[in-house]
Design an enzyme around this catalytic site. Sequence first.
Site, PDB file in Angstrom:
ATOM      1  N   ARG A 566      31.988  38.459  36.340  1.00  0.00           N
ATOM      2  CA  ARG A 566      32.596  39.732  36.718  1.00  0.00           C
ATOM      3  C   ARG A 566      32.194  40.836  35.755  1.00  0.00           C
ATOM      4  O   ARG A 566      32.081  40.610  34.557  1.00  0.00           O
ATOM      5  CB  ARG A 566      34.129  39.609  36.699  1.00  0.00           C
ATOM      6  CG  ARG A 566      34.707  38.534  37.582  1.00  0.00           C
ATOM      7  CD  ARG A 566      34.661  38.799  39.029  1.00  0.00           C
ATOM      8  NE  ARG A 566      35.210  40.074  39.441  1.00  0.00           N
ATOM      9  CZ  ARG A 566      35.459  40.370  40.731  1.00  0.00           C
ATOM     10  NH1 ARG A 566      35.234  39.494  41.690  1.00  0.00           N
ATOM     11  NH2 ARG A 566      35.936  41.547  41.041  1.00  0.00           N
ATOM     12  N   VAL A 567      32.031  42.017  36.302  1.00  0.00           N
ATOM     13  CA  VAL A 567      31.748  43.170  35.455  1.00  0.00           C
ATOM     14  C   VAL A 567      32.955  44.113  35.411  1.00  0.00           C
ATOM     15  O   VAL A 567      32.914  45.163  34.806  1.00  0.00           O
ATOM     16  CB  VAL A 567      30.498  43.940  35.947  1.00  0.00           C
ATOM     17  CG1 VAL A 567      29.254  43.090  35.766  1.00  0.00           C
ATOM     18  CG2 VAL A 567      30.642  44.372  37.401  1.00  0.00           C
ATOM     19  N   ASP A 568      34.052  43.708  36.097  1.00  0.00           N
ATOM     20  CA  ASP A 568      35.251  44.547  36.065  1.00  0.00           C
ATOM     21  C   ASP A 568      36.322  43.866  35.205  1.00  0.00           C
ATOM     22  O   ASP A 568      36.039  42.923  34.484  1.00  0.00           O
ATOM     23  CB  ASP A 568      35.767  44.802  37.493  1.00  0.00           C
ATOM     24  CG  ASP A 568      35.943  43.483  38.265  1.00  0.00           C
ATOM     25  OD1 ASP A 568      35.825  42.401  37.659  1.00  0.00           O
ATOM     26  OD2 ASP A 568      36.217  43.554  39.478  1.00  0.00           O
ATOM     27  N   ASP A 569      37.546  44.355  35.286  1.00  0.00           N
ATOM     28  CA  ASP A 569      38.596  43.809  34.421  1.00  0.00           C
ATOM     29  C   ASP A 569      39.258  42.595  35.048  1.00  0.00           C
ATOM     30  O   ASP A 569      40.486  42.506  35.136  1.00  0.00           O
ATOM     31  CB  ASP A 569      39.640  44.894  34.120  1.00  0.00           C
ATOM     32  CG  ASP A 569      39.039  45.975  33.249  1.00  0.00           C
ATOM     33  OD1 ASP A 569      38.168  45.645  32.431  1.00  0.00           O
ATOM     34  OD2 ASP A 569      39.436  47.139  33.405  1.00  0.00           O
ATOM     35  N   VAL A 570      38.446  41.688  35.509  1.00  0.00           N
ATOM     36  CA  VAL A 570      38.958  40.474  36.125  1.00  0.00           C
ATOM     37  C   VAL A 570      38.441  39.292  35.312  1.00  0.00           C
ATOM     38  O   VAL A 570      37.286  39.268  34.895  1.00  0.00           O
ATOM     39  CB  VAL A 570      38.489  40.373  37.598  1.00  0.00           C
ATOM     40  CG1 VAL A 570      38.764  38.991  38.168  1.00  0.00           C
ATOM     41  CG2 VAL A 570      39.190  41.435  38.450  1.00  0.00           C
TER      42      VAL A 570
END
Length: 698
Positions: A566-570
Amino acid sequence: NNNDIRTINHLRHVDSMATMPSGAGKIPRLNAVILGEALATEENDLVFPTDEFSQQAHVPSPQKYLEMYKRSIEDPAGFWSEIASQFYWKQKWDDSVYSENLDVSKGRVNIEWFKGGITNICYNCLDKNVEAGLGDKIALYWEGNDTGFDDSLTYSQLLHKVCQLANYLKDMGVQKGDAVVIYLPMLLELPITMLACARIGAVHSVVFAGFSAESLSQRIIDCKPKVVITCNAVKRGPKIIHLKDIVDAALVESAKTGVPIDTCLVYENQLAMKRDITKWQDGRDIWWQDVIPKYPTECAVEWVDAEDPLFLLYTSGSTGKPKGVLHTTGGYMVYTATTFKYAFDYKPSDVYWCTADCGWITGHSYVTYGPLLNGASCIVFEGAPNYPDSGRCWDIVDKYKVTIFYTAPTLVRSLMRDGDEYVTRYSRKSLRILGSVGEPINPSAWRWFYNVVGDSRCPISDTWWQTETGGFMITPLPGAWPQKPGSATFPFFGVKPVIVDEKGVEIEGECSGYLCVKGSWPGAFRTLYGDHERYETTYFKPFTGYYFTGDGCSRDKDGYHWLTGRVDDVINVSGHRIGTAEVESALVSHPKCAEAAVVGIEHEVKGQAIYAFVTLVEGEPYSEELRKSLILSVRKQIGAFAAPERIHWAPGLPKTRSGKIMRRILRKIASGQLDELGDTSTLADPNVVEQLISLSNC
Ligand code: WT7
């Protein structure tokens, strides 16, 4: 050596591929593979299916794949309507087959497939198969938590059970379009309930039975179900979990928020607990066994439009509020069935086992719908893979002669750590295909899975997809591809993955960047329940014109895709998706916590683990007790699977002058990469970093 000979044969086989016209411009390149230029690096470590396997496969060669893929991209309407015609439709879809707008600059994001088509997915899973003569074939095997406890249902029996429950739900006033929340463990009643909802056009929302009362109530409040379905208790390994107590607490909470629930149907799971000690609310709670068997075993189907909702499934995002991913009927049906058939090279004689729980998308698409639509025999496993010991999976494989085994890398790694002995003591000779899902599978786990579990005989389908995509997006077709351990290989039919840079510009050839998808596919989710704006903002605004997956990806020179996380806040813990914001808000709700920041760190078995930096309220001393109580707070608010692995005391958090927490720095501190902290001069208070480092071992 042997492998070389196979390689050469295979290459001859695909010889003409180098001259394939490149059509849509996104036809995978396999030139290096074809021309035998592959160098001996990890990336080029090719593992070929045996000729014997390929010859019997639905898609026996890369060439055949390319032919089908090209058709699916150049003529999606023709490709998919041909496949869709194999299902039962009360009425055929409109001529257009599909319509889409993924470009926010051109208006509302909108995806429709087979609109105007009238069908029912439960009918296609059950009635259609019974009519085709599969009535006496086992649809579902059930393997209980404790060895020696099992059950099974044929297609006819399953249909009868589904009809009884469907009739009951109708009696309770559940109508087409109404939501039903399901909070059940892996009992046969879980797929039965999903199918019963689908039969009458109700929208099921399964909540994984490991979620806490607070998470459950949050979901109930969001979708306002007519009925909640659960059971009294479940055994997980040696432990008994009182699910009904959790539901009771959730219903108190939802009633307070203006969502009272009038009907709670409770299955008595006698193997876990007898009914008499279950807390009960007369008038609201009803024992399943007291009412359902009295209902007729036939129930007319509610015919629905292809674009009518089938289910809601909540998943984590980058804010605290879970997202209600909404899937509709027709496209999802066609897509899950087709991906199942090809990625697992499904044949009627297969016995299929997916270890996922129906509380997650994998259990929706590849325990319930995909397999049943294909008329498959599928195992529903209630227990834990290491109970009573680490050989349980292979015991089950031998018991049912499982041919297709689909699981998650975290399970592979944990069993790998327990030693080969647990595996080799079982025969496993029925296995022919292995599958992996949930996170990137590291090459060493891939090899162990391939060599030890599959005796170097079974191709591995490393399927990349998401709750949002409904079904597989990038996946090997086991008879077609030479595999590279750790790569999900190539797109499924009709899927156009693209890799874009920061500015949203597509990058060609060997590259890495953000993974997006161009255009729609039948299994795509249509909206976030009650929040179409968030749907657009999260998925379609980051890179205009594309669906943004949230994943990083690289493509090697042979066109193979390598997902990088993941590149997001996940954070992806054991294949479970957890939003950092959700964990932070659970921590901050603790009266002694002033602020929290959560990052993911590498974990040998779980893939990633949760690492939390916690600032306490003024004057509060650090203590072991407080640490435990903070962790408990997360367990209670989200569920045990989201518990932080570590709490790092933080007198302050590294923030920019505008107050934004710099997670990049926290990630480095958490993983001990102290010499890679980078530029800390832009921090509002650079001393914070020193303080944090000094508290690393507390
Ligand atoms: C995220 C989706 C899809 C069912 C299970 C999880 C990661 C999933 C793979 C894979 C690399 C993978 C991605 C994705 N992921 N499968 N084969 N290789 N990464 O569903 O909870 O919606 O999570 O799981 O990061 O975005 P989910």
